[in-house]
Design a protein around this motif. Structure first.
Motif, PDB file in Angstrom:
ATOM      1  N   GLY A   1      22.209  26.342  46.231  1.00  0.00           N
ATOM      2  CA  GLY A   1      22.705  27.713  46.237  1.00  0.00           C
ATOM      3  C   GLY A   1      22.604  28.312  47.619  1.00  0.00           C
ATOM      4  N   TYR A   2      21.980  29.490  47.699  1.00  0.00           N
ATOM      5  CA  TYR A   2      21.861  30.144  48.999  1.00  0.00           C
ATOM      6  C   TYR A   2      20.689  31.114  48.995  1.00  0.00           C
ATOM      7  CZ  TYR A   2      24.471  33.929  46.642  1.00  0.00           C
ATOM      8  OH  TYR A   2      24.895  34.900  45.771  1.00  0.00           O
ATOM      9  N   SER A   3      20.321  31.551  50.197  1.00  0.00           N
ATOM     10  CA  SER A   3      19.213  32.490  50.353  1.00  0.00           C
ATOM     11  C   SER A   3      19.394  33.281  51.632  1.00  0.00           C
ATOM     12  CB  SER A   3      17.871  31.740  50.393  1.00  0.00           C
ATOM     13  OG  SER A   3      16.798  32.639  50.653  1.00  0.00           O
TER      14      SER A   3
ATOM     15  N   ALA B   1      23.787  25.669  41.046  1.00  0.00           N
ATOM     16  CA  ALA B   1      23.947  24.432  40.284  1.00  0.00           C
ATOM     17  C   ALA B   1      22.662  23.625  40.374  1.00  0.00           C
ATOM     18  CB  ALA B   1      25.129  23.613  40.816  1.00  0.00           C
ATOM     19  N   THR B   2      22.510  22.681  39.451  1.00  0.00           N
ATOM     20  CA  THR B   2      21.359  21.799  39.473  1.00  0.00           C
ATOM     21  C   THR B   2      21.783  20.422  38.976  1.00  0.00           C
ATOM     22  OG1 THR B   2      19.029  21.567  38.814  1.00  0.00           O
ATOM     23  CG2 THR B   2      20.570  22.345  37.132  1.00  0.00           C
ATOM     24  N   ASN B   3      20.941  19.414  39.215  1.00  0.00           N
ATOM     25  CA  ASN B   3      21.228  18.077  38.695  1.00  0.00           C
ATOM     26  C   ASN B   3      20.047  17.575  37.869  1.00  0.00           C
ATOM     27  OD1 ASN B   3      19.297  17.262  40.567  1.00  0.00           O
ATOM     28  ND2 ASN B   3      20.731  16.146  41.870  1.00  0.00           N
ATOM     29  N   LYS B   4      20.165  16.383  37.342  1.00  0.00           N
ATOM     30  CA  LYS B   4      19.118  15.844  36.478  1.00  0.00           C
ATOM     31  C   LYS B   4      17.850  15.497  37.231  1.00  0.00           C
ATOM     32  CE  LYS B   4      22.008  14.105  32.722  1.00  0.00           C
ATOM     33  NZ  LYS B   4      22.342  12.938  31.857  1.00  0.00           N
ATOM     34  N   ASN B   5      17.912  15.474  38.547  1.00  0.00           N
ATOM     35  CA  ASN B   5      16.734  15.196  39.358  1.00  0.00           C
ATOM     36  C   ASN B   5      15.912  16.446  39.629  1.00  0.00           C
ATOM     37  OD1 ASN B   5      17.670  12.512  39.556  1.00  0.00           O
ATOM     38  ND2 ASN B   5      18.940  13.053  41.311  1.00  0.00           N
TER      39      ASN B   5
ATOM     40  N   ALA C   1      25.901  26.706  49.012  1.00  0.00           N
ATOM     41  CA  ALA C   1      25.996  25.381  48.405  1.00  0.00           C
ATOM     42  C   ALA C   1      26.452  25.577  46.973  1.00  0.00           C
ATOM     43  CB  ALA C   1      24.655  24.673  48.463  1.00  0.00           C
ATOM     44  N   ILE C   2      27.532  24.894  46.585  1.00  0.00           N
ATOM     45  CA  ILE C   2      28.216  25.173  45.330  1.00  0.00           C
ATOM     46  C   ILE C   2      27.817  24.228  44.203  1.00  0.00           C
ATOM     47  CG2 ILE C   2      30.484  25.387  44.237  1.00  0.00           C
ATOM     48  CD1 ILE C   2      29.899  27.527  46.317  1.00  0.00           C
ATOM     49  N   ASP C   3      27.644  22.947  44.511  1.00  0.00           N
ATOM     50  CA  ASP C   3      27.392  21.970  43.444  1.00  0.00           C
ATOM     51  C   ASP C   3      26.596  20.802  44.006  1.00  0.00           C
ATOM     52  OD1 ASP C   3      27.487  20.971  40.881  1.00  0.00           O
ATOM     53  OD2 ASP C   3      29.491  20.101  41.081  1.00  0.00           O
ATOM     54  N   ILE C   4      25.987  20.017  43.109  1.00  0.00           N
ATOM     55  CA  ILE C   4      25.239  18.824  43.491  1.00  0.00           C
ATOM     56  C   ILE C   4      25.415  17.786  42.386  1.00  0.00           C
ATOM     57  CG2 ILE C   4      23.136  19.808  42.484  1.00  0.00           C
ATOM     58  CD1 ILE C   4      21.529  18.176  44.542  1.00  0.00           C
ATOM     59  N   ASN C   5      25.645  16.530  42.783  1.00  0.00           N
ATOM     60  CA  ASN C   5      25.759  15.492  41.767  1.00  0.00           C
ATOM     61  C   ASN C   5      24.420  14.783  41.582  1.00  0.00           C
ATOM     62  OD1 ASN C   5      25.534  13.619  43.857  1.00  0.00           O
ATOM     63  ND2 ASN C   5      27.683  12.991  43.780  1.00  0.00           N
ATOM     64  N   ASN C   6      24.371  13.801  40.702  1.00  0.00           N
ATOM     65  CA  ASN C   6      23.111  13.134  40.402  1.00  0.00           C
ATOM     66  C   ASN C   6      22.695  12.117  41.449  1.00  0.00           C
ATOM     67  OD1 ASN C   6      22.440  14.476  37.924  1.00  0.00           O
ATOM     68  ND2 ASN C   6      24.118  13.352  36.959  1.00  0.00           N
TER      69      ASN C   6
ATOM     70  N   GLU D   1      24.119  35.168  53.820  1.00  0.00           N
ATOM     71  CA  GLU D   1      23.326  34.133  53.154  1.00  0.00           C
ATOM     72  C   GLU D   1      23.589  32.763  53.760  1.00  0.00           C
ATOM     73  OE1 GLU D   1      27.191  34.830  50.992  1.00  0.00           O
ATOM     74  OE2 GLU D   1      25.490  36.120  51.471  1.00  0.00           O
ATOM     75  N   GLN D   2      22.591  31.900  53.628  1.00  0.00           N
ATOM     76  CA  GLN D   2      22.667  30.553  54.179  1.00  0.00           C
ATOM     77  C   GLN D   2      22.615  29.525  53.051  1.00  0.00           C
ATOM     78  OE1 GLN D   2      22.426  30.365  58.077  1.00  0.00           O
ATOM     79  NE2 GLN D   2      23.275  32.295  57.341  1.00  0.00           N
ATOM     80  N   ALA D   3      23.430  28.477  53.157  1.00  0.00           N
ATOM     81  CA  ALA D   3      23.482  27.439  52.131  1.00  0.00           C
ATOM     82  C   ALA D   3      22.239  26.557  52.202  1.00  0.00           C
ATOM     83  CB  ALA D   3      24.734  26.589  52.305  1.00  0.00           C
ATOM     84  N   GLY D   4      21.794  26.094  51.028  1.00  0.00           N
ATOM     85  CA  GLY D   4      20.645  25.207  51.018  1.00  0.00           C
ATOM     86  C   GLY D   4      20.356  24.689  49.622  1.00  0.00           C
ATOM     87  N   TYR D   5      19.225  23.993  49.499  1.00  0.00           N
ATOM     88  CA  TYR D   5      18.806  23.480  48.199  1.00  0.00           C
ATOM     89  C   TYR D   5      17.348  23.831  47.945  1.00  0.00           C
ATOM     90  CZ  TYR D   5      16.908  19.487  50.870  1.00  0.00           C
ATOM     91  OH  TYR D   5      16.228  18.689  51.767  1.00  0.00           O
ATOM     92  N   PHE D   6      17.003  23.915  46.666  1.00  0.00           N
ATOM     93  CA  PHE D   6      15.665  24.305  46.232  1.00  0.00           C
ATOM     94  C   PHE D   6      14.965  23.073  45.663  1.00  0.00           C
ATOM     95  CE2 PHE D   6      18.557  27.856  45.834  1.00  0.00           C
ATOM     96  CZ  PHE D   6      17.863  28.919  46.406  1.00  0.00           C
ATOM     97  N   LYS D   7      13.819  22.767  46.259  1.00  0.00           N
ATOM     98  CA  LYS D   7      13.059  21.610  45.810  1.00  0.00           C
ATOM     99  C   LYS D   7      11.577  21.883  46.031  1.00  0.00           C
ATOM    100  CE  LYS D   7      12.743  16.574  46.370  1.00  0.00           C
ATOM    101  NZ  LYS D   7      13.235  15.396  47.140  1.00  0.00           N
TER     102      LYS D   7
END
Length: 578
Positions: free
Chosen positions: A333-335, A324-328, A374-379, A349-355
């Protein structure tokens, strides 16, 4: 409160709406040619995408089959042996050869099962029992991704995977699926020609505009076909779109060696050999992002990162995936990840975010049998997901011993587990809106051989979850038992509408779509999955039901702030891969 377009349409045209205590339940249209209809995602305007499974009247190609083969004869013998003493076989293999699978439900079901048992064998037709849907106020219509017209029947081949995953606020659909299988003839010296089933690639991402424009999101690396998936799409303030998922980026050394050693075209077609290898972890895949302009033309693509750096002696496939992604521009997801303390790779796999091109782990694990997504992210940059602990059962099978939901605030770096229906209840989160409301499903009974799951509603920071079924009436309008159980909530909009998959008892149908009857001629019934919309009722109160004795938790009135304001939501994967 703003009503979604679909909600307003349904309330005005449908008469089958059941009025709930704090939510009004409306059953959405079901797909007419299948048993189960699911919701995958919904946008703020109430435009719904989903899927259907257990299709009726799937066409069987018998033109290439040898009905005297030991494989089919063995399967048929086992089928006959499975019949009870008062049952008789209603068909023979000769009958199927003469077309009985088109008219005899038992013969049709036998062939569907036989083909499923040979799903890993290129000698047999491939069937995938899931289609995509667009669900409107009046119907649930098939959304075709990559399938084509069959040569042996007046239908699609039904040989492809179909996963509509997300829909943007302005109605652009994101999906992924496989290419259709086709027949090729393999000639080997000294043997009869053989028909085999092959395809060009295992997965491609796709975006579809409201006007019908289709754009395939090609992988960054496409040797031997390559693979891409798209799991989410958002429209930016600029009018452009960001779609995320994964793409093949290279071939690991082990995979290339297997291909070079086996795919020589002597004993089988190169395409068959490649297909067999690609049914496993053949490619290095990484979380990926595509940027599209307001005409859905791809203007850029890039890898989002991987949580590990390959060492010289590591020859296997590495992977990461954005769900998932947000407007930011933050994707989650995971890696695959390495433990920095002892340099070992975690088993799961481990949960995390891509930035900014990097993968950031959300929560450090204590053992190598733990994993997460990591399944979802809000704005507001709040992430939801699941952590789980794998184990081995008494017969050696891999099982999930523990699964909990979590939320994580990227800005404050705070991590919290989401409460469950009871201690040890396995939880799967599905969606979070910009108000911090979370929906998903959780296990409702302890120590059962067949776990049961029901949908929950939660607000970030609260100390408990609410079973969404507790917010519905105890009885239907005619005084009978309420016909729906909300098994999984997949979406909660910022307006508070909950979209969910519920179970409902209906007339049982066979694989040809015919109503089934027992030996006494009475109609049989079964539970199926139906899509539902739950609309908040201002001023509603919880209907006090007497809970079944088997329930391990008590029904409670909610104390969350947002519920007070309203005056009182499957692996599978809401729009998520799992």
């Amino acid at each position: 409160m703003k009503k979604t377009i679909l909600a307003a349409s349904l309330l005005s045209v449908l008469s089958s709406t059941a009025f709930a205590a704090t939510y009004q339940l409306t059953e959405l249209p079901r797909h007419e040619n299948s048993k189960n209809t699911f919701i995958s995602d919904v946008n703020e305007s109430g435009e719904v995408i989903g899927a259907a499974s257990s299709l009726f009247n799937t066409a069987i190609d018998i033109s290439y089959l040898d009905f005297e083969s030991s494989e089919l004869e063995s399967l048929y013998s086992r089928y006959v042996s499975s019949l009870t003493s008062n049952e008789e076989a209603t068909f023979t293999l000769e009958d199927i050869k003469n077309g009985a699978a088109n008219t005899n439900a038992d013969a049709h079901a036998f062939m569907i099962g036989a083909l499923a048992s040979y799903s890993g064998n290129a000698d047999y037709q491939k069937i995938n029992d899931r289609i995509g849907l667009i669900i409107s106020a009046n119907s649930a219509d098939e959304l075709t991704l990559f399938d084509i017209q069959a040569t042996y029947a007046d239908s699609l081949t039904r040989s492809v995977t179909n996963f509509p995953t997300a829909i943007s606020d302005d109605g652009v659909i994101a999906a992924w699926g496989s290419s259709p299988y086709r027949q090729e003839v393999f000639t080997k010296e000294g043997e009869d020609d053989k028909t085999v089933f092959v395809r060009d690639w295992t997965s491609r991402g796709l975006v579809i505009s409201p006007s019908g424009k289709r754009v395939t999101l090609e992988p960054g690396f496409d040797t031997y076909g390559g693979t891409s998936m798209v799991t989410d799409i958002v429209q930016l303030d600029s009018g452009n779109y960001i779609a995320v998922g994964s793409s093949s980026v290279s071939i690991p050394e082990n995979s290339q060696e297997s291909y070079d050693d086996n795919c020589d075209g002597i004993d089988e077609l190169v395409s068959v050999c490649s297909w067999q290898l690609q049914r496993g972890s053949f490619y290095n895949t990484e979380a990926f992002q595509w940027e599209l302009d307001n005409n859905l033309d791809v203007v850029g693509s890039q890898s989002l990162g991987l949580g590990i750096v390959r060492e010289d002696d590591e020859k296997g496939a590495f992977n990461s995936l954005a769900l998932a992604t947000n407007k930011n521009g933050i994707a989650v997801g995971y890696s695959i990840v390495r433990n920095t303390d002892d340099d070992r790779i975690y088993a799961y796999e481990q949960a995390g975010y891509f930035k900014d091109g990097e993968f950031n782990r959300i929560h450090a694990h204590e053992t190598y049998i733990q994993g997460g997504k990591a399944i979802d992210i809000n704005n507001s940059d709040i992430v939801i997901g699941n952590y789980y602990e794998q184990g081995t059962s008494f017969n050696g099978q891999l099982v999930v011993r523990k699964q909990v939901g979590f939320y994580y605030d990227i800005n404050s770096k705070t991590y919290e587990e989401i409460p469950a229906f009871f201690t040890g209840s396995k939880v799967t989160v599905r969606d979070i809106n910009d108000k911090g409301q979370v929906v998903g499903q959780g296990e409702i009974e302890k120590n059962t051989s067949s776990p049961k799951y029901e949908a929950f509603l939660y607000e970030v920071g609260a100390d408990k979850v609410t079973n969404i079924n507790d917010l519905l009436p105890c009885r239907s309008e005619d005084g009978g038992e309420f016909p729906y159980t909300i098994a999984e909530a997949t979406k909660i909009t910022d307006s508070g509408f909950i979209y969910a998959n519920a179970t409902k008892t209906v007339e049982r149908r066979d694989t040809l779509g015919q109503v089934m009857k027992d030996s006494d001629g009475d109609i049989e019934y079964e539970a199926v999955v139906v899509p539902v919309l739950l609309t908040p009722i201002a001023g509603g109160t919880i209907d006090e039901c007497t809970p079944p004795e088997a329930e391990e938790y008590e029904r409670q009135s909610a104390s969350f702030g947002f519920l007070s304001f309203l005056a009182l939501p499957l692996l599978w994967l809401r729009r998520r891969v799992s």
